[in-house]
Design a protein around this motif. Structure first.
Motif, PDB file in Angstrom:
ATOM      1  N   PRO A  18      16.572 -10.600   5.606  1.00 17.93           N
ATOM      2  CA  PRO A  18      16.354  -9.451   6.492  1.00 17.93           C
ATOM      3  C   PRO A  18      14.961  -8.830   6.333  1.00 17.93           C
ATOM      4  O   PRO A  18      14.353  -8.394   7.310  1.00 17.93           O
ATOM      5  CB  PRO A  18      17.436  -8.459   6.085  1.00 17.93           C
ATOM      6  CG  PRO A  18      18.487  -9.285   5.443  1.00 17.93           C
ATOM      7  CD  PRO A  18      17.748 -10.388   4.758  1.00 17.93           C
ATOM      8  N   SER A  19      14.464  -8.818   5.122  1.00 19.79           N
ATOM      9  CA  SER A  19      13.127  -8.266   4.893  1.00 19.79           C
ATOM     10  C   SER A  19      12.070  -9.095   5.627  1.00 19.79           C
ATOM     11  O   SER A  19      11.150  -8.552   6.223  1.00 19.79           O
ATOM     12  CB  SER A  19      12.834  -8.220   3.397  1.00 19.79           C
ATOM     13  OG  SER A  19      11.563  -7.682   3.168  1.00 19.79           O
ATOM     14  N   ALA A  42      10.246  -0.225   6.901  1.00 21.13           N
ATOM     15  CA  ALA A  42      11.649  -0.651   6.877  1.00 21.13           C
ATOM     16  C   ALA A  42      11.813  -1.931   6.063  1.00 21.13           C
ATOM     17  O   ALA A  42      12.770  -2.077   5.294  1.00 21.13           O
ATOM     18  CB  ALA A  42      12.157  -0.860   8.297  1.00 21.13           C
ATOM     19  N   SER A  43      10.870  -2.849   6.210  1.00 26.17           N
ATOM     20  CA  SER A  43      10.917  -4.098   5.451  1.00 26.17           C
ATOM     21  C   SER A  43      10.806  -3.848   3.956  1.00 26.17           C
ATOM     22  O   SER A  43      11.591  -4.384   3.162  1.00 26.17           O
ATOM     23  CB  SER A  43       9.781  -5.019   5.916  1.00 26.17           C
ATOM     24  OG  SER A  43       9.673  -6.146   5.089  1.00 26.17           O
ATOM     25  N   TRP A  46      14.006  -2.094   2.704  1.00 27.44           N
ATOM     26  CA  TRP A  46      15.121  -3.024   2.558  1.00 27.44           C
ATOM     27  C   TRP A  46      14.937  -3.897   1.321  1.00 27.44           C
ATOM     28  O   TRP A  46      15.879  -4.141   0.576  1.00 27.44           O
ATOM     29  CB  TRP A  46      15.260  -3.911   3.792  1.00 27.44           C
ATOM     30  CG  TRP A  46      16.312  -4.948   3.596  1.00 27.44           C
ATOM     31  CD1 TRP A  46      16.129  -6.246   3.260  1.00 27.44           C
ATOM     32  CD2 TRP A  46      17.723  -4.754   3.676  1.00 27.44           C
ATOM     33  NE1 TRP A  46      17.335  -6.871   3.125  1.00 27.44           N
ATOM     34  CE2 TRP A  46      18.328  -5.975   3.381  1.00 27.44           C
ATOM     35  CE3 TRP A  46      18.524  -3.658   3.960  1.00 27.44           C
ATOM     36  CZ2 TRP A  46      19.708  -6.134   3.366  1.00 27.44           C
ATOM     37  CZ3 TRP A  46      19.891  -3.824   3.952  1.00 27.44           C
ATOM     38  CH2 TRP A  46      20.470  -5.038   3.659  1.00 27.44           C
ATOM     39  N   SER A  50      17.852  -3.468  -1.443  1.00 26.78           N
ATOM     40  CA  SER A  50      18.742  -4.607  -1.668  1.00 26.78           C
ATOM     41  C   SER A  50      18.395  -5.340  -2.953  1.00 26.78           C
ATOM     42  O   SER A  50      19.279  -5.885  -3.621  1.00 26.78           O
ATOM     43  CB  SER A  50      18.716  -5.561  -0.474  1.00 26.78           C
ATOM     44  OG  SER A  50      17.415  -6.047  -0.269  1.00 26.78           O
TER      45      SER A  50
END
Length: 65
Positions: A18-19, A42-43, A46, A50
């Motif tokens: 996702p990153s 956001a990257s 995350w 995570s």
């Protein structure tokens, strides 16, 4: 493949995939001259969140052996 190796690979995919997608979105937005920094934040968010969760889970799993 051992159970631990399989578990580590799953955690790696859940952290990095996702990153990478969010980072790709930041690059696409920058190419279109749009604001790209929210996607980069956001990257990174995350990746940190995570990653911390996966380290905690791995540590907890190793502690109970």
């Amino acid at each position: 493949m051992t159970r631990e190796t399989r578990f580590a690979r799953v955690l790696l995919v859940l952290v990095l995939a996702p990153s990478g997608g969010l980072f790709g979105k930041a690059v696409a937005e920058a190419a279109q001259a749009r604001p790209w920094w929210p996607w980069l934040v956001a990257s990174l968010g995350w990746l940190l969140l995570s990653g911390a969760i996966s380290v905690a889970v791995s540590h907890h799993d190793a502690e109970h052996r």
